[in-house]
Write an enzyme that holds these catalytic residues in place. Sequence first.
Site, mmCIF file in Angstrom:
data_model
loop_
_atom_site.group_PDB
_atom_site.id
_atom_site.type_symbol
_atom_site.label_atom_id
_atom_site.label_comp_id
_atom_site.label_asym_id
_atom_site.label_seq_id
_atom_site.Cartn_x
_atom_site.Cartn_y
_atom_site.Cartn_z
ATOM 1 N N LYS A 11 0.819 -1.211 0.000
ATOM 2 C CA LYS A 11 0.000 0.000 0.000
ATOM 3 C C LYS A 11 0.862 1.275 0.000
ATOM 4 O O LYS A 11 2.060 1.236 0.316
ATOM 5 C CB LYS A 11 -0.921 -0.028 1.225
ATOM 6 N N TYR A 51 -12.716 -2.746 -2.538
ATOM 7 C CA TYR A 51 -13.172 -2.695 -1.147
ATOM 8 C C TYR A 51 -14.697 -2.628 -1.072
ATOM 9 O O TYR A 51 -15.244 -1.988 -0.163
ATOM 10 C CB TYR A 51 -12.526 -1.511 -0.424
ATOM 11 N N ASN A 114 -1.878 -0.220 7.314
ATOM 12 C CA ASN A 114 -1.303 -1.508 7.708
ATOM 13 C C ASN A 114 -0.467 -2.152 6.599
ATOM 14 O O ASN A 114 -0.327 -3.359 6.530
ATOM 15 C CB ASN A 114 -2.402 -2.435 8.234
ATOM 16 N N HIS A 117 -2.102 -5.425 1.509
ATOM 17 C CA HIS A 117 -3.351 -6.175 1.311
ATOM 18 C C HIS A 117 -2.970 -7.573 0.860
ATOM 19 O O HIS A 117 -2.016 -7.751 0.102
ATOM 20 C CB HIS A 117 -4.193 -5.506 0.214
ATOM 21 N N GLU A 128 -9.269 -11.052 -7.672
ATOM 22 C CA GLU A 128 -8.378 -9.902 -7.456
ATOM 23 C C GLU A 128 -7.209 -9.907 -8.431
ATOM 24 O O GLU A 128 -6.771 -8.846 -8.895
ATOM 25 C CB GLU A 128 -7.876 -9.902 -6.012
#
Length: 154
Positions: A11, A51, A114, A117, A128
């Site tokens: 990310k 998401y 965080n 993913h 995905e």
Amino acid sequence: MAQERSLLLIKPDAIQRGLVGNIIARFEKKGFKIVGMRMLQMTKELSKEHYAHLVGKPFYPDLERFVTEHPLVAVVVEGKEAVEVVRLIVGPTNASKAPGGTVRGDLSNSTSRNVIHASDSKETAEKEIRRFFKPHELFDYKFANAHYRYAADE
Ligand code: IDP
Ligand code: MG
């Protein structure tokens, strides 16, 4: 051998903090094969699709701003039980409570920022991977030392 593929998104927070190499190295060392890798800019539309399960949550607007603010790095890894094993290496969503040794436990103290993913099931992984990679951007190749990574019956 039951090989699976899983999607990782490194990310924007990880890129800003200079953690891309550290994160990818963990999956390489574990024995996963990198079969796809590209840098991309997440769009608002792509974020809403990726998401979709979170679009109604109060934190979604912040999440969308965060993941669309800077480029990220998408990686497809392949290996034995990849989806489950990758999630174990990544650790739980709330990085504050993630065990040491996991990516999130070692590199973040946030539920939102965080750093990574990872796909959460085989079905999600397939969807995905198609979302972020065209077929010709994924590679089939063999490790020359495959017999040092897995026994013949694994
Ligand atoms: P996961 O990334 O561990 O699979 P998901 O529930 O799928 O967790 O959530 C996707 C992402 O949305 C998380 O990685 C995190 O960046 C963000 N997120 C999830 N829950 C929260 C929350 O309660 N507060 C803020 N951000 C959250
Ligand atoms: Mg998830």
